[in-house]
Design an enzyme around this catalytic site. Structure first.
Site, PDB file in Angstrom:
ATOM      1  N   VAL A   1      42.255  29.559  31.629  1.00  0.00           N
ATOM      2  CA  VAL A   1      42.593  29.260  30.238  1.00  0.00           C
ATOM      3  C   VAL A   1      43.825  30.057  29.809  1.00  0.00           C
ATOM      4  CG1 VAL A   1      41.819  29.381  27.839  1.00  0.00           C
ATOM      5  CG2 VAL A   1      40.233  28.621  29.618  1.00  0.00           C
TER       6      VAL A   1
ATOM      7  N   ASP B   1      37.028  53.784  34.143  1.00  0.00           N
ATOM      8  CA  ASP B   1      37.823  52.661  34.646  1.00  0.00           C
ATOM      9  C   ASP B   1      38.953  53.204  35.513  1.00  0.00           C
ATOM     10  OD1 ASP B   1      39.584  50.268  34.797  1.00  0.00           O
ATOM     11  OD2 ASP B   1      38.284  49.500  33.196  1.00  0.00           O
TER      12      ASP B   1
ATOM     13  N   LEU C   1      41.545  51.355  36.255  1.00  0.00           N
ATOM     14  CA  LEU C   1      42.717  50.587  35.795  1.00  0.00           C
ATOM     15  C   LEU C   1      43.282  49.661  36.868  1.00  0.00           C
ATOM     16  CD1 LEU C   1      44.598  53.244  33.607  1.00  0.00           C
ATOM     17  CD2 LEU C   1      42.723  51.693  32.977  1.00  0.00           C
ATOM     18  N   SER C   2      42.493  49.331  37.887  1.00  0.00           N
ATOM     19  CA  SER C   2      42.952  48.352  38.878  1.00  0.00           C
ATOM     20  C   SER C   2      42.969  46.942  38.280  1.00  0.00           C
ATOM     21  CB  SER C   2      42.062  48.381  40.128  1.00  0.00           C
ATOM     22  OG  SER C   2      40.713  48.120  39.789  1.00  0.00           O
TER      23      SER C   2
ATOM     24  N   TYR D   1      33.577  37.735  47.510  1.00  0.00           N
ATOM     25  CA  TYR D   1      33.279  38.179  46.143  1.00  0.00           C
ATOM     26  C   TYR D   1      31.839  37.829  45.777  1.00  0.00           C
ATOM     27  CZ  TYR D   1      33.283  38.065  41.009  1.00  0.00           C
ATOM     28  OH  TYR D   1      32.978  38.217  39.679  1.00  0.00           O
TER      29      TYR D   1
ATOM     30  N   ASP E   1      37.356  56.365  39.679  1.00  0.00           N
ATOM     31  CA  ASP E   1      36.802  55.351  40.567  1.00  0.00           C
ATOM     32  C   ASP E   1      35.283  55.471  40.616  1.00  0.00           C
ATOM     33  OD1 ASP E   1      36.133  53.718  42.777  1.00  0.00           O
ATOM     34  OD2 ASP E   1      37.983  54.235  43.829  1.00  0.00           O
ATOM     35  N   ILE E   2      34.579  54.328  40.520  1.00  0.00           N
ATOM     36  CA  ILE E   2      33.110  54.353  40.622  1.00  0.00           C
ATOM     37  C   ILE E   2      32.643  54.804  42.003  1.00  0.00           C
ATOM     38  CG2 ILE E   2      32.681  52.620  38.828  1.00  0.00           C
ATOM     39  CD1 ILE E   2      32.311  50.547  41.111  1.00  0.00           C
TER      40      ILE E   2
ATOM     41  N   PHE F   1      39.140  43.321  30.529  1.00  0.00           N
ATOM     42  CA  PHE F   1      39.153  42.235  29.554  1.00  0.00           C
ATOM     43  C   PHE F   1      37.807  42.116  28.830  1.00  0.00           C
ATOM     44  CE2 PHE F   1      38.009  37.535  29.718  1.00  0.00           C
ATOM     45  CZ  PHE F   1      38.312  37.301  28.391  1.00  0.00           C
ATOM     46  N   ILE F   2      36.728  41.891  29.567  1.00  0.00           N
ATOM     47  CA  ILE F   2      35.411  41.798  28.919  1.00  0.00           C
ATOM     48  C   ILE F   2      34.954  43.178  28.466  1.00  0.00           C
ATOM     49  CG2 ILE F   2      32.990  41.163  29.241  1.00  0.00           C
ATOM     50  CD1 ILE F   2      33.894  39.070  31.281  1.00  0.00           C
TER      51      ILE F   2
END
Length: 315
Positions: free
Chosen positions: A191, A31, A33-34, A147, A57-58, A11-12
């Protein structure tokens, strides 16, 4: 410049990619895509500046090594992460591996290739705000969820590379970000979920009493902050906040979006122990060092987001 954006299909991330392309840079995206979606990047497919979108994957060290050798990057915007507080409580290992271990692997490649890292942290590392002056970067932190704990651990590793190796790094802590391209389902932000439910004629469910407050930052303001943090040497080795500088209770947010109090319901909180009662950003440091401040009001941001959700048929 040659730039890598991890989590660039998120998103960001897609807004960061858009801004970097508009600024004329060569952009690579990594990415898994998770959280992200490949179609978030569809509108940039024909742009020469988007050099490669790598689905990976990173935590894949071989892939990272290959990517950094090929790309010869000058900046890495590291946004790739597990981002859900509830998921981190239910499955702390995945969040720790992605957010802390994965960050370490990316850091190591940045060190080997002398690449600046802009590390995307979160306002969720902070203890509650106690006044109306807002949370500065020196405010107490509190790992109220795995987190937050994983992000704090990663922040410390990122800053350690600045002190130990002289590597240019910066930790950024955007407050709760919303806007077009955010998921509108259970993994989305409050939101987006509220707007989708309001457009669909459904109830807006609020966890707990709804008196908790959030400082809501429009995504284009957030992306401008993220990108600018990479351009400036003034904030290397620093932690910098970004937010609207205004907080709103979840109850008032629901009223603003629903326009009908009968549609607002309160439900038991899933993980009340990790709720932060008040979040309000003080962004004076970003204003002073980066000449950054938000440009989109909450009302205008909600209008833009509502229009995007309506026209994207995501109700």
């Amino acid at each position: 410049m040659n730039v890598l954006v991890t989590g660039g299909a998120g998103f960001i991330g897609r807004w960061v990619v858009k801004r970097l392309l508009n600024d004329g840079h060569q952009v690579w995206v990594l990415d898994d895509l998770s959280n992200g979606r490949k179609d978030n990047l569809d509108e940039f497919a024909a742009e020469a500046g988007l050099k490669k979108v790598v689905i990976g994957d990173i935590k894949d060290r071989g892939l990272l090594a290959q990517l950094f050798s090929e790309g010869r990057f000058e900046i890495c915007y590291h946004l790739g992460a597990s981002i859900n507080v509830q998921d981190s409580i239910d499955d702390p290992e995945t969040t720790f591996n992605n957010d802390t271990v994965g960050t370490f692997y990316v850091l190591e490649e940045c060190r080997k290739h002398n690449v600046k890292m802009v590390f995307m942290s979160t306002c969720m590392v902070y203890d509650r705000c106690m006044d109306d002056k807002g949370i500065t970067e020196s405010h107490p932190i509190k790992p109220a969820s795995p987190y937050a704990g994983a992000k704090i651990a990663a922040e410390n590793m990122v800053l350690s590379y600045y002190y130990a190796y002289g590597m240019p790094t910066v930790v950024i802590r955007p407050f709760n970000t919303y806007g077009p391209f955010q998921k509108t389902g259970g993994e989305g932000g409050v939101v987006a979920i509220f707007i989708r439910n309001a457009l669909s004629g459904k109830d807006l469910n609020i966890y707990g009493e709804g008196t908790q407050t959030r400082d809501l930052l429009y995504v284009e303001d957030c992306a401008r902050f993220v990108v600018t943090a990479g351009y400036s040497d003034k904030i290397n080795g620093e932690i910098v906040n970004a937010g609207l500088g205004r907080d709103i209770t979840i109850n008032d947010l629901a009223k603003l979006i629903a326009q009908d109090e009968n549609k607002i319901k309160h439900v038991p909180h899933i993980h009340p122990q990790s709720e932060i009662p008040k979040l309000l950003c003080n962004y004076e440091k970003a204003k002073r060092l980066l000449n950054w401040e938000p440009q989109v009001s909450l009302e205008e941001g909600i209008r833009r987001t509502t229009e995007w959700i309506r026209t994207s048929h995501l109700m």
